[in-house]
Design a protein around this motif. Structure first.
Motif, PDB file in Angstrom:
ATOM      1  N   GLY A  22      50.835 103.740 120.499  1.00  0.00           N
ATOM      2  CA  GLY A  22      52.037 102.912 120.334  1.00  0.00           C
ATOM      3  C   GLY A  22      52.119 102.734 118.753  1.00  0.00           C
ATOM      4  O   GLY A  22      53.037 101.966 118.418  1.00  0.00           O
ATOM      5  N   TYR A  23      51.888 103.552 117.826  1.00  0.00           N
ATOM      6  CA  TYR A  23      52.003 103.539 116.728  1.00  0.00           C
ATOM      7  C   TYR A  23      53.033 104.587 116.189  1.00  0.00           C
ATOM      8  O   TYR A  23      52.735 105.730 116.799  1.00  0.00           O
ATOM      9  CB  TYR A  23      50.621 103.694 115.671  1.00  0.00           C
ATOM     10  CG  TYR A  23      49.593 102.549 115.881  1.00  0.00           C
ATOM     11  CD1 TYR A  23      49.977 101.220 115.340  1.00  0.00           C
ATOM     12  CD2 TYR A  23      48.465 102.746 116.796  1.00  0.00           C
ATOM     13  CE1 TYR A  23      49.163 100.097 115.594  1.00  0.00           C
ATOM     14  CE2 TYR A  23      47.827 101.734 116.974  1.00  0.00           C
ATOM     15  CZ  TYR A  23      47.893 100.490 116.351  1.00  0.00           C
ATOM     16  OH  TYR A  23      47.113  99.504 116.948  1.00  0.00           O
ATOM     17  N   GLN A  24      53.662 104.446 115.069  1.00  0.00           N
ATOM     18  CA  GLN A  24      54.446 105.586 114.531  1.00  0.00           C
ATOM     19  C   GLN A  24      53.640 106.477 113.694  1.00  0.00           C
ATOM     20  O   GLN A  24      52.758 105.947 112.783  1.00  0.00           O
ATOM     21  CB  GLN A  24      55.611 105.033 113.770  1.00  0.00           C
ATOM     22  CG  GLN A  24      56.394 106.012 113.066  1.00  0.00           C
ATOM     23  CD  GLN A  24      57.817 105.472 112.616  1.00  0.00           C
ATOM     24  OE1 GLN A  24      57.806 104.107 112.442  1.00  0.00           O
ATOM     25  NE2 GLN A  24      58.556 106.392 111.818  1.00  0.00           N
ATOM     26  N   TYR A  25      53.750 107.656 113.775  1.00  0.00           N
ATOM     27  CA  TYR A  25      53.019 108.785 113.246  1.00  0.00           C
ATOM     28  C   TYR A  25      53.269 109.077 111.542  1.00  0.00           C
ATOM     29  O   TYR A  25      54.427 108.839 111.267  1.00  0.00           O
ATOM     30  CB  TYR A  25      52.894 110.004 113.755  1.00  0.00           C
ATOM     31  CG  TYR A  25      52.311 111.001 113.248  1.00  0.00           C
ATOM     32  CD1 TYR A  25      50.901 111.377 113.088  1.00  0.00           C
ATOM     33  CD2 TYR A  25      53.040 112.082 112.450  1.00  0.00           C
ATOM     34  CE1 TYR A  25      50.097 112.061 112.515  1.00  0.00           C
ATOM     35  CE2 TYR A  25      52.200 113.037 111.484  1.00  0.00           C
ATOM     36  CZ  TYR A  25      50.749 112.904 111.687  1.00  0.00           C
ATOM     37  OH  TYR A  25      50.358 114.186 111.145  1.00  0.00           O
ATOM     38  N   ASN A  26      52.518 109.079 110.725  1.00  0.00           N
ATOM     39  CA  ASN A  26      52.751 109.617 109.632  1.00  0.00           C
ATOM     40  C   ASN A  26      51.532 110.498 109.171  1.00  0.00           C
ATOM     41  O   ASN A  26      50.521 110.510 109.677  1.00  0.00           O
ATOM     42  CB  ASN A  26      52.911 108.356 108.542  1.00  0.00           C
ATOM     43  CG  ASN A  26      51.640 107.613 108.213  1.00  0.00           C
ATOM     44  OD1 ASN A  26      50.620 108.357 107.963  1.00  0.00           O
ATOM     45  ND2 ASN A  26      51.430 106.259 108.248  1.00  0.00           N
ATOM     46  N   ASN A  27      51.764 111.301 108.115  1.00  0.00           N
ATOM     47  CA  ASN A  27      50.978 112.385 107.701  1.00  0.00           C
ATOM     48  C   ASN A  27      49.607 111.847 107.082  1.00  0.00           C
ATOM     49  O   ASN A  27      48.840 112.732 106.285  1.00  0.00           O
ATOM     50  CB  ASN A  27      51.554 113.703 107.241  1.00  0.00           C
ATOM     51  CG  ASN A  27      52.179 113.075 106.036  1.00  0.00           C
ATOM     52  OD1 ASN A  27      52.070 111.983 105.519  1.00  0.00           O
ATOM     53  ND2 ASN A  27      52.919 114.173 105.268  1.00  0.00           N
ATOM     54  N   ARG A  28      49.602 110.578 106.656  1.00  0.00           N
ATOM     55  CA  ARG A  28      48.230 110.055 105.761  1.00  0.00           C
ATOM     56  C   ARG A  28      47.064 110.595 106.283  1.00  0.00           C
ATOM     57  O   ARG A  28      46.231 111.006 105.659  1.00  0.00           O
ATOM     58  CB  ARG A  28      48.444 108.780 105.390  1.00  0.00           C
ATOM     59  CG  ARG A  28      49.474 108.200 104.496  1.00  0.00           C
ATOM     60  CD  ARG A  28      49.247 106.726 104.385  1.00  0.00           C
ATOM     61  NE  ARG A  28      49.500 106.106 105.546  1.00  0.00           N
ATOM     62  CZ  ARG A  28      49.576 104.876 105.803  1.00  0.00           C
ATOM     63  NH1 ARG A  28      49.971 104.073 104.955  1.00  0.00           N
ATOM     64  NH2 ARG A  28      49.646 104.337 106.776  1.00  0.00           N
ATOM     65  N   PHE A  29      46.897 110.442 107.785  1.00  0.00           N
ATOM     66  CA  PHE A  29      45.674 110.615 108.491  1.00  0.00           C
ATOM     67  C   PHE A  29      45.403 112.235 108.244  1.00  0.00           C
ATOM     68  O   PHE A  29      44.192 112.685 108.094  1.00  0.00           O
ATOM     69  CB  PHE A  29      45.839 110.138 109.987  1.00  0.00           C
ATOM     70  CG  PHE A  29      44.306 110.158 110.687  1.00  0.00           C
ATOM     71  CD1 PHE A  29      43.254 109.691 109.948  1.00  0.00           C
ATOM     72  CD2 PHE A  29      44.434 110.419 111.867  1.00  0.00           C
ATOM     73  CE1 PHE A  29      42.187 109.622 110.689  1.00  0.00           C
ATOM     74  CE2 PHE A  29      43.224 110.416 112.580  1.00  0.00           C
ATOM     75  CZ  PHE A  29      41.923 110.078 112.014  1.00  0.00           C
ATOM     76  N   VAL A  30      46.212 112.964 108.612  1.00  0.00           N
ATOM     77  CA  VAL A  30      45.870 114.665 108.290  1.00  0.00           C
ATOM     78  C   VAL A  30      45.796 114.912 106.846  1.00  0.00           C
ATOM     79  O   VAL A  30      44.582 115.669 106.395  1.00  0.00           O
ATOM     80  CB  VAL A  30      47.132 115.309 108.908  1.00  0.00           C
ATOM     81  CG1 VAL A  30      47.000 116.657 108.651  1.00  0.00           C
ATOM     82  CG2 VAL A  30      47.217 115.188 110.281  1.00  0.00           C
ATOM     83  N   ASP A  31      46.278 114.221 106.010  1.00  0.00           N
ATOM     84  CA  ASP A  31      46.150 114.487 104.681  1.00  0.00           C
ATOM     85  C   ASP A  31      44.765 113.938 104.173  1.00  0.00           C
ATOM     86  O   ASP A  31      43.916 114.825 103.321  1.00  0.00           O
ATOM     87  CB  ASP A  31      47.352 113.637 103.741  1.00  0.00           C
ATOM     88  CG  ASP A  31      48.440 114.016 103.617  1.00  0.00           C
ATOM     89  OD1 ASP A  31      48.592 115.198 104.076  1.00  0.00           O
ATOM     90  OD2 ASP A  31      49.397 113.377 103.271  1.00  0.00           O
ATOM     91  N   HIS A  32      44.112 113.072 104.748  1.00  0.00           N
ATOM     92  CA  HIS A  32      42.863 112.618 104.537  1.00  0.00           C
ATOM     93  C   HIS A  32      41.856 113.506 105.121  1.00  0.00           C
ATOM     94  O   HIS A  32      40.856 113.934 104.512  1.00  0.00           O
ATOM     95  CB  HIS A  32      42.486 111.335 105.262  1.00  0.00           C
ATOM     96  CG  HIS A  32      41.202 110.989 105.452  1.00  0.00           C
ATOM     97  ND1 HIS A  32      40.179 110.769 104.334  1.00  0.00           N
ATOM     98  CD2 HIS A  32      40.153 110.902 106.570  1.00  0.00           C
ATOM     99  CE1 HIS A  32      38.938 110.594 104.871  1.00  0.00           C
ATOM    100  NE2 HIS A  32      39.005 110.768 106.117  1.00  0.00           N
ATOM    101  N   LEU A  33      42.199 114.111 106.310  1.00  0.00           N
ATOM    102  CA  LEU A  33      41.253 115.261 107.092  1.00  0.00           C
ATOM    103  C   LEU A  33      41.380 116.590 106.154  1.00  0.00           C
ATOM    104  O   LEU A  33      40.239 117.114 105.758  1.00  0.00           O
ATOM    105  CB  LEU A  33      41.814 115.487 108.341  1.00  0.00           C
ATOM    106  CG  LEU A  33      41.848 114.560 109.416  1.00  0.00           C
ATOM    107  CD1 LEU A  33      42.446 114.941 110.726  1.00  0.00           C
ATOM    108  CD2 LEU A  33      40.442 114.009 109.435  1.00  0.00           C
ATOM    109  N   ILE A  34      42.540 116.838 105.588  1.00  0.00           N
ATOM    110  CA  ILE A  34      42.679 118.081 104.837  1.00  0.00           C
ATOM    111  C   ILE A  34      41.792 117.864 103.477  1.00  0.00           C
ATOM    112  O   ILE A  34      41.144 118.858 102.897  1.00  0.00           O
ATOM    113  CB  ILE A  34      44.153 118.539 104.466  1.00  0.00           C
ATOM    114  CG1 ILE A  34      44.921 118.630 105.873  1.00  0.00           C
ATOM    115  CG2 ILE A  34      44.202 119.606 103.533  1.00  0.00           C
ATOM    116  CD1 ILE A  34      46.426 119.088 105.512  1.00  0.00           C
ATOM    117  N   GLY A  35      42.018 116.761 102.841  1.00  0.00           N
ATOM    118  CA  GLY A  35      41.293 116.275 101.854  1.00  0.00           C
ATOM    119  C   GLY A  35      39.721 116.390 101.825  1.00  0.00           C
ATOM    120  O   GLY A  35      38.935 116.906 100.856  1.00  0.00           O
ATOM    121  N   THR A  36      39.341 115.826 102.954  1.00  0.00           N
ATOM    122  CA  THR A  36      38.013 115.833 103.277  1.00  0.00           C
ATOM    123  C   THR A  36      37.366 117.321 103.443  1.00  0.00           C
ATOM    124  O   THR A  36      36.455 117.672 102.721  1.00  0.00           O
ATOM    125  CB  THR A  36      37.544 115.008 104.824  1.00  0.00           C
ATOM    126  OG1 THR A  36      37.707 113.576 104.356  1.00  0.00           O
ATOM    127  CG2 THR A  36      36.001 114.935 104.924  1.00  0.00           C
TER     128      THR A  36
END
Length: 131
Positions: A22-36
């Motif tokens: 039920g949340y709106q997606y943004n790419n911050r989470f994927v940016d974190h995964l890529i950064g890790t």
């Protein structure tokens, strides 16, 4: 599958998961995964661990009260993309309860424990959390 194709795959799976909550997606989470993943690469981690870093929260996180299990993805799907060893690390990382780092440190000495410690360190570094 190339690293870029893996990014596209994990981003779509997480977009579906986040929107299903039920949340709106943004790419911050994927940016974190890529950064890790990139931090692991700089640390000299083997490719399977770099891949695990890219997928490290794809199943949700038992250690987080804010990230419920992801019922939209199955282990065999992830294994087909990143391999058995990387998928096992991802699964363990996602299912170890809080306090995750302490629970990992309490594990029997093994390659899995070593890999999980390295993943935790990269994850914390990417989030700016003191280690």
């Amino acid at each position: 599958m190339t690293f870029e194709e893996k990014i596209v795959y994990v981003e779509q799976k997480l977009k579906d998961y986040i929107e299903n909550l039920g949340y709106q997606y943004n790419n911050r989470f994927v940016d974190h995964l890529i950064g890790t993943s990139k931090i692991l690469e700089k640390m000299g981690a083997p490719l399977y661990l770099v891949d695990a870093g890219l997928f490290h929260s794809v199943y949700g996180e038992a250690s987080s009260r804010n990230t419920p299990p992801n019922s939209l993805i199955e282990r065999h799907e992830v294994e087909n993309v990143i391999g058995k060893q990387a998928e096992e690390i991802v699964y363990q990382f996602c299912t170890i309860p809080a306090p995750r780092t302490l629970n990992i440190l309490d594990m029997k000495d093994s390659q899995l424990r070593t890999d999980l410690i390295m993943l935790c360190n990269a994850n914390d570094a990417e989030m700016g959390t003191p280690q």
